[in-house]
Design a protein around this motif. Sequence first.
Motif, PDB file in Angstrom:
ATOM      1  N   ARG A   1      42.998  31.050  31.140  1.00 56.53           N
ATOM      2  CA  ARG A   1      42.811  30.172  32.432  1.00 56.53           C
ATOM      3  C   ARG A   1      43.888  30.488  33.320  1.00 56.53           C
ATOM      4  O   ARG A   1      43.638  31.006  34.213  1.00 56.53           O
ATOM      5  N   GLU A   2      45.302  30.657  32.914  1.00 56.67           N
ATOM      6  CA  GLU A   2      46.325  31.157  33.765  1.00 56.67           C
ATOM      7  C   GLU A   2      46.072  32.741  34.182  1.00 56.67           C
ATOM      8  O   GLU A   2      46.180  33.007  35.498  1.00 56.67           O
ATOM      9  N   ARG A   3      45.665  33.616  33.278  1.00 55.90           N
ATOM     10  CA  ARG A   3      45.571  34.997  33.457  1.00 55.90           C
ATOM     11  C   ARG A   3      44.443  35.147  34.586  1.00 55.90           C
ATOM     12  O   ARG A   3      44.849  35.908  35.517  1.00 55.90           O
ATOM     13  N   VAL A   4      43.437  34.316  34.491  1.00 60.20           N
ATOM     14  CA  VAL A   4      42.072  34.558  35.580  1.00 60.20           C
ATOM     15  C   VAL A   4      42.616  33.979  36.744  1.00 60.20           C
ATOM     16  O   VAL A   4      42.446  34.311  37.758  1.00 60.20           O
ATOM     17  N   GLN A   5      43.379  32.797  36.727  1.00 62.30           N
ATOM     18  CA  GLN A   5      43.749  32.059  37.968  1.00 62.30           C
ATOM     19  C   GLN A   5      44.561  32.901  38.648  1.00 62.30           C
ATOM     20  O   GLN A   5      44.547  33.134  40.169  1.00 62.30           O
ATOM     21  N   ARG A   6      45.521  33.698  38.061  1.00 62.39           N
ATOM     22  CA  ARG A   6      46.475  34.471  39.017  1.00 62.39           C
ATOM     23  C   ARG A   6      45.695  35.583  39.687  1.00 62.39           C
ATOM     24  O   ARG A   6      45.870  35.699  40.778  1.00 62.39           O
ATOM     25  N   SER A   7      44.737  36.088  38.825  1.00 61.92           N
ATOM     26  CA  SER A   7      43.798  37.256  39.744  1.00 61.92           C
ATOM     27  C   SER A   7      43.200  36.596  40.631  1.00 61.92           C
ATOM     28  O   SER A   7      42.974  37.194  41.885  1.00 61.92           O
ATOM     29  N   ILE A   8      42.675  35.425  40.585  1.00 55.51           N
ATOM     30  CA  ILE A   8      41.778  34.706  41.812  1.00 55.51           C
ATOM     31  C   ILE A   8      42.717  34.559  42.688  1.00 55.51           C
ATOM     32  O   ILE A   8      42.326  34.785  43.921  1.00 55.51           O
ATOM     33  N   ASP A   9      44.077  34.044  42.618  1.00 60.63           N
ATOM     34  CA  ASP A   9      44.959  33.974  43.633  1.00 60.63           C
ATOM     35  C   ASP A   9      45.180  35.035  44.645  1.00 60.63           C
ATOM     36  O   ASP A   9      45.170  35.094  45.515  1.00 60.63           O
ATOM     37  N   ILE A  10      45.716  36.047  43.628  1.00 56.65           N
ATOM     38  CA  ILE A  10      46.014  37.262  44.189  1.00 56.65           C
ATOM     39  C   ILE A  10      44.940  38.019  45.058  1.00 56.65           C
ATOM     40  O   ILE A  10      45.236  38.524  46.346  1.00 56.65           O
ATOM     41  N   LEU A  11      43.704  37.899  44.622  1.00 53.50           N
ATOM     42  CA  LEU A  11      42.501  38.618  45.416  1.00 53.50           C
ATOM     43  C   LEU A  11      41.941  37.506  46.387  1.00 53.50           C
ATOM     44  O   LEU A  11      41.313  38.053  47.215  1.00 53.50           O
ATOM     45  N   GLY A  12      42.297  36.613  46.322  1.00 54.60           N
ATOM     46  CA  GLY A  12      42.099  35.327  47.340  1.00 54.60           C
ATOM     47  C   GLY A  12      40.495  35.370  47.055  1.00 54.60           C
ATOM     48  O   GLY A  12      39.809  35.069  48.187  1.00 54.60           O
ATOM     49  N   TYR A  13      39.835  35.084  45.806  1.00 55.09           N
ATOM     50  CA  TYR A  13      38.520  34.919  45.778  1.00 55.09           C
ATOM     51  C   TYR A  13      38.109  33.478  46.191  1.00 55.09           C
ATOM     52  O   TYR A  13      38.743  32.682  46.080  1.00 55.09           O
ATOM     53  N   ARG A  14      37.033  33.571  46.880  1.00 58.04           N
ATOM     54  CA  ARG A  14      36.236  32.072  47.260  1.00 58.04           C
ATOM     55  C   ARG A  14      34.754  32.242  46.793  1.00 58.04           C
ATOM     56  O   ARG A  14      34.090  33.497  47.080  1.00 58.04           O
ATOM     57  N   PRO A  15      34.335  31.378  46.265  1.00 62.35           N
ATOM     58  CA  PRO A  15      32.846  31.645  45.577  1.00 62.35           C
ATOM     59  C   PRO A  15      31.682  31.610  46.757  1.00 62.35           C
ATOM     60  O   PRO A  15      31.872  31.248  47.934  1.00 62.35           O
ATOM     61  N   ASN A  16      30.738  32.355  46.821  1.00 60.17           N
ATOM     62  CA  ASN A  16      29.711  32.557  47.597  1.00 60.17           C
ATOM     63  C   ASN A  16      28.783  31.713  47.419  1.00 60.17           C
ATOM     64  O   ASN A  16      28.117  31.650  46.261  1.00 60.17           O
ATOM     65  N   LEU A  17      28.690  30.632  48.360  1.00 54.86           N
ATOM     66  CA  LEU A  17      27.904  29.529  48.148  1.00 54.86           C
ATOM     67  C   LEU A  17      26.218  29.919  48.231  1.00 54.86           C
ATOM     68  O   LEU A  17      25.761  29.237  47.556  1.00 54.86           O
ATOM     69  N   ALA A  18      25.776  30.984  48.870  1.00 54.05           N
ATOM     70  CA  ALA A  18      24.573  31.276  48.897  1.00 54.05           C
ATOM     71  C   ALA A  18      24.027  31.839  47.538  1.00 54.05           C
ATOM     72  O   ALA A  18      22.902  31.450  47.039  1.00 54.05           O
ATOM     73  N   ALA A  19      24.900  32.524  46.915  1.00 53.01           N
ATOM     74  CA  ALA A  19      24.455  33.163  45.460  1.00 53.01           C
ATOM     75  C   ALA A  19      24.475  31.870  44.746  1.00 53.01           C
ATOM     76  O   ALA A  19      23.753  31.623  43.844  1.00 53.01           O
TER      77      ALA A  19
END
Lengths: 345, 345
Positions: free
Chosen positions: B36-54
């Motif tokens: 979880r932490e590893r993935v969360q780090r990538s999420i934060d670094i890349l600034g991911y935000r879910p696509n609501l349409a999808a």
Amino acid sequence: MDVRVSLKDVAAHAGVSIKTVSNVVNNYQHVTPAMRERVQRSIDILGYRPNLAARHLRKGRTGVIALALPELGNPYFAELAAAVIDAAVEHDYIVLLDHTGGRREQEILVSQGFRARVIDGLILSPIELEAEDLRDRENVPLVLLGERDYDLPYDHIAIDNVAAARDAVRHLISLGRRNVAFIGARNGRSEPAQLRVRGWREELRAAGLPADEGLVAATDGWGHADGAAAMARILDSGRQPDAVFAYDDPMAIGAMRVLHERGLRVPEDVAVVGFDDVIEGRFGAVTLTSISPDKEAIGRLAVESVLARLNGDTRPPLRVSADYRLVERESTLGREEAARRATAG
Amino acid sequence: MDVRVSLKDVAAHAGVSIKTVSNVVNNYQHVTPAMRERVQRSIDILGYRPNLAARHLRKGRTGVIALALPELGNPYFAELAAAVIDAAVEHDYIVLLDHTGGRREQEILVSQGFRARVIDGLILSPIELEAEDLRDRENVPLVLLGERDYDLPYDHIAIDNVAAARDAVRHLISLGRRNVAFIGARNGRSEPAQLRVRGWREELRAAGLPADEGLVAATDGWGHADGAAAMARILDSGRQPDAVFAYDDPMAIGAMRVLHERGLRVPEDVAVVGFDDVIEGRFGAVTLTSISPDKEAIGRLAVESVLARLNGDTRPPLRVSADYRLVERESTLGREEAARRATAG
DNA sequence: AAACGAATGTATAACGTTGTAAAAATCAGG
DNA sequence: CCTGATTTTTACAACGTTATACATTCGTTT
């Protein structure tokens, strides 16, 4: 009847490919009338309606723009919202409405699209938001509404607040008033209020009158109650203004209520000018003179700007000054006229 | 920075599968803390935000509910809209706002989802809509708001209009008034207005007073101007009501304006009661007695009902009577009290 | 009549997400 | 150290649409 029917179902029913149905739906030009009619019939029979989520996913467009206003309870914003919605419908867009309470924190959230993420564009009427808050957003097109004067690369639609405020004050001076109070210099950040105070100050100076800062009342909000409290504060301080210019109509009406309670007559003893020309100002015991912004134009321009940016318009940021005019009503009748009216009534 | 980054990008960056990232984003329970932490780090670094349409396409939910009101310019509806928006935000839902102008045609369009098609549910406040118009819709959950009394399988939230109207009229009668006018029996279809007229009629009869139908004024709309025109019509007809019960506050205020113009005093000559308790009624020269519905409760109940239906609640249609109370203000002061106030002021 | 270009229709692959089912990793007990 | 049960991760197939690239048909021109 409404069990989701998709292009695939229509295609099967009409015996054509999915894409052909899509072509008909999207009015693609190279479709023979015969084919178009055949597909259309299937569409009608099955009651097909396009799935916007899928379309959005594919095209990257939602057909939704957000409108973020400080407060819906304020009739000016409610009327403005109506204008925006109507303008959007004209362009087959729908409007997602949000309110920020005029709080910086909420305004930041909205400007970065955190509250509404399904939108193609955003129309925002900021109150406390600072220029720096908009610095590194790289998001959907943004159009700013209202009085704030940022120096940022976004379209901005507003009326000239300083000029409008000067017009209002000039009108009061032309009635022979000398002690013009200003109600609604907002506590804390609020550039719009500052612009109107500036207009008040400039016009008084231009007329060679003193700008008594003791006649400026700051408030936390901009509703009826805030106007009433501010008016009371000024009167309690022992000052005797013979005119009041209020930040907006609700405040002006709140102030008039207090004047009434204190036995001061409007306009005989105190003339009052408001701002926004909301409908309510036309039906009080004393109708209210007000600065009337062209709300329909503002709404229309805002929608058109957002959609233009959306369609790749890269001209330099627009800075539109919408029209306004001073509408004179009973609250600023001349003293003689007011007297005539009083004896007549 | 905001170039669209998807689950795929995050997955590549973190060196895991797409689904694992999805699991983290959705707080799926079987994910090791380390992962979880590893993935969360990538999420934060890349600034991911879910696509609501999808997400919507996949799940069939949009996170949007529509609120369709007759008119935003009417402060009651504006305040109600604010309440609904706040309640929706509580549940991570956003609100799409539409206005129908109270026209049947628009109301039908809205009820069938033609104007806003990206919604999970609909809250509709109908005016002219007929029961038959809702007969064969098989669409997103619908909650009806306000006064119409349909006999259809939809949740319905309203206050008891007949009872509220009777309370208002009873209050006027208790002040010794005998000729109570009703302003705002709407021309054409409008059940809400009819319910309030019925309350007026019933209470007069119950008190043994004649219900003079000549004191009932029909109007086309329900704004200030309509109230003013209706009041003028009654007075021009030569009748002399000593009290007025108006369909809503704006109409009451419009009526008071006309009374003022004709030199009739409120409440001494004519007592006035409105409906909705909008803020504006508290700040006129004569503050307005009004029926005050609990707007926050109505907004909250509406949102909760829609979401419950959305989540599969199949209980029989709810029929909620929201609270209301009569708020007494200056426009219905007793004659003695009014006289005292007049001499004091 | 053959050949060509334009007009019209089709198959397939995305868009970004999540549910399903199966694969891989981990753990407990003998 | 192996077996079987359990937990964690992965691959893949949708959801409904449109863009791309290709296939067909038609009407002209040679």
